[in-house]
Scaffold this active site. Structure first.
Site, PDB file in Angstrom:
ATOM      1  NE  ARG A 147     -49.669 -30.987  -8.271  1.00  0.00           N
ATOM      2  CZ  ARG A 147     -49.555 -30.181  -7.599  1.00  0.00           C
ATOM      3  NH1 ARG A 147     -49.193 -28.986  -8.173  1.00  0.00           N
ATOM      4  NH2 ARG A 147     -50.205 -30.018  -6.424  1.00  0.00           N
ATOM      5  CG  ASP A 212     -45.858 -27.565  -8.728  1.00  0.00           C
ATOM      6  OD1 ASP A 212     -44.807 -26.837  -9.067  1.00  0.00           O
ATOM      7  OD2 ASP A 212     -47.157 -27.139  -8.850  1.00  0.00           O
ATOM      8  CD  GLU A 264     -48.615 -22.827  -9.929  1.00  0.00           C
ATOM      9  OE1 GLU A 264     -48.912 -23.703 -10.516  1.00  0.00           O
ATOM     10  OE2 GLU A 264     -48.486 -22.497  -8.761  1.00  0.00           O
ATOM     11  NE  ARG A 285     -48.445 -25.304 -14.673  1.00  0.00           N
ATOM     12  CZ  ARG A 285     -49.517 -25.554 -14.146  1.00  0.00           C
ATOM     13  NH1 ARG A 285     -50.552 -25.862 -14.994  1.00  0.00           N
ATOM     14  NH2 ARG A 285     -50.001 -25.227 -12.755  1.00  0.00           N
ATOM     15  CD  GLU A 341     -52.851 -27.271 -11.499  1.00  0.00           C
ATOM     16  OE1 GLU A 341     -52.782 -26.156 -12.080  1.00  0.00           O
ATOM     17  OE2 GLU A 341     -52.327 -27.729 -10.468  1.00  0.00           O
ATOM     18  CD1 TRP A 404     -44.515 -19.246  -1.259  1.00  0.00           C
ATOM     19  CD2 TRP A 404     -45.110 -21.295  -1.841  1.00  0.00           C
ATOM     20  NE1 TRP A 404     -45.696 -19.782  -0.363  1.00  0.00           N
ATOM     21  CE2 TRP A 404     -45.807 -20.870  -0.909  1.00  0.00           C
ATOM     22  CE3 TRP A 404     -45.080 -22.467  -2.612  1.00  0.00           C
ATOM     23  CZ2 TRP A 404     -46.893 -21.915  -0.378  1.00  0.00           C
ATOM     24  CZ3 TRP A 404     -46.177 -23.507  -2.158  1.00  0.00           C
ATOM     25  CH2 TRP A 404     -47.175 -23.194  -1.175  1.00  0.00           C
TER      26      TRP A 404
END
Ligand code: EZ4
Ligand code: CO
Length: 404
Positions: A147, A212, A264, A285, A341, A404
């Site tokens: 990543r 990301d 996530e 995720r 990950e 975010w």
């Protein structure tokens, strides 16, 4: 068998981790991760004040029933605090069940669907040359995919790239208030394609590259970025828009063939309903730790499989080795595994949580220890008490708080 003790352990061997330890009348113990980065103590209270007393006397083999009673019985459904607490109970019960069976957890989930679990690591740099060095370091560690995150010209501090340690992990700011970082979406959108161009020029066409966006884009901005990255064939673009609006992904999906990964910050299957049934994403995720445990995450993966969507469990350094172990067992077992990950943990964290899972040649394996294969050193844990620490917030140049 009966649960006779439910204890919550908070430890900070460099960063905070919350662990639930269940003990049975037969002397078996089970561990579950309940770490919610920056909001740890809310989950501690949820567990100690409201969940632990309910567990005493229960049959630990009744995992589904315990899960349903904690989820439905609370009346107040969903939310990260609730679901992290339920996750810890769920994983601790699976740990006990697998130990009672004398088998590693993945055997109870259907056995291995593959020999080992492929991962990606994090490469970060304040600028492109520093990022290229970081990619080189990850490749030297054996990671098969990377990543890539880079600082942005004109911005002083960008999440995860301004302050990283030698492993590439963001340096933690243990302080009572969040650090303030800055953000400029136009500068970001101009810069990211040049980052991919530089990394492809240096490392070639084959290396799987991920990126990301940490939920910072509007749908049309995300669509633009997806299109601009297409020539560099990213493995995925992650969390391109704020996650609570699932419909936002329709525009992104229609506009680009860049694969999309989301989830996530999600904590139940309902957060995915539109994304999965409309096939708006390619990877789900969620972490075992934030999604209510192995039980519901397994169900999500089976749901996603019907739509050719694969797993990609969240595995940053703020998931404890207990949460990571549970993830690796699932990864080995489910058919529609995509990628895991994996940031790894500091040597001290690995001492507090001795684990059977191994990382070699860029791949994880859960090991053959019965249960999830993690032991908590409670004495060492106690020597490293909780320290307040928060994720940063980011503000635009005029001071506005940004997504975010
Ligand atoms: O920002 O785990 O994909 N990984 C990430 C992480 C998250 C942190 C939040 O606690 O986006 O770095
Ligand atoms: Co992410």
């Amino acid at each position: 068998m009966k649960i006779v003790d439910a204890k919550v352990v908070v430890t900070s061997p460099g960063r905070n981790f919350v662990t639930l330890k269940l003990t049975t009348d037969e002397g078996l113990t089970g561990l579950g991760d309940a770490t919610l980065n920056g909001r740890e103590l809310a989950v501690v209270s949820y567990l100690t004040d409201h969940v632990a007393p309910l567990l005493i006397g229960l049959d630990p083999h009744r995992i589904e029933d315990t899960w349903q009673s904690l989820y439905r019985g609370a009346y107040w459904r969903r939310g990260p605090v609730t679901m992290a607490a339920i996750a810890a109970v769920d994983v601790a019960l699976w740990d006990i069940k697998a130990k009672a069976a004398g088998l590693p957890l993945y055997q109870l989930l259907g056995g291995a669907s593959r020999e080992r679990v492929g991962t990606y690591g994090h490469a970060n740099g304040r600028d492109i040359p520093e990022l290229l060095d970081s990619v080189r370091a990850r490749l030297a560690e054996g990671y098969p995919a990377v990543r890539i995150q880079s600082g942005i010209p004109g911005l002083k501090a960008v999440y995860g790239v301004s302050d990283t340690d030698e492993t590439g992990a963001p340096v933690l700011h243990q302080q009572a208030r969040p650090l303030v970082e800055d953000w400029d979406t136009a500068a970001y959108l101009r810069h990211v394609p040049t980052v991919f161009e530089a990394v492809r020029a240096e490392f070639g066409a084959e290396l799987p590259l991920l990126h990301d966006s940490h939920h910072r884009l509007t749908p049309v901005q995300a669509a633009r970025l997806g299109k601009d990255l297409e020539p560099y064939r990213p493995f995925w673009l992650e969390d391109c828009t704020p996650a609570e609006n699932q419909e936002a992904l329709r525009l992104v999906r229609r506009s680009t063939t860049t694969p999309l990964a989301v989830g996530e910050v999600f904590n139940t299957v309902y957060d995915y309903q539109t994304l999965v049934t409309e096939q708006l994403i390619d990877y789900v995720r969620s972490a075992v730790t934030h999604f209510g445990g192995v039980t519901p995450l397994r169900k999500l993966f089976d749901f996603a499989a019907q739509y050719q969507i694969k797993s990609a469990i969240h595995g940053p350094e703020d998931i404890s080795p207990v949460g990571m172990a549970a993830a690796v067992h699932l990864d080995l077992a489910v058919h529609n595994f995509g990628i895991q990950e994996y940031s790894g943990h500091t040597p001290l964290t690995d001492e507090v949580f001795r684990h059977a899972y191994t990382f070699s040649d860029g791949h994880l394996h859960p090991g053959e220890a019965p249960g999830i294969g993690v032991e908590l050193d409670e004495e060492l844990a106690a020597a490293h008490p909780y320290a307040a620490a928060y994720l940063p917030v980011n503000r635009l140049h005029d001071g506005t708080v940004h997504d975010w």
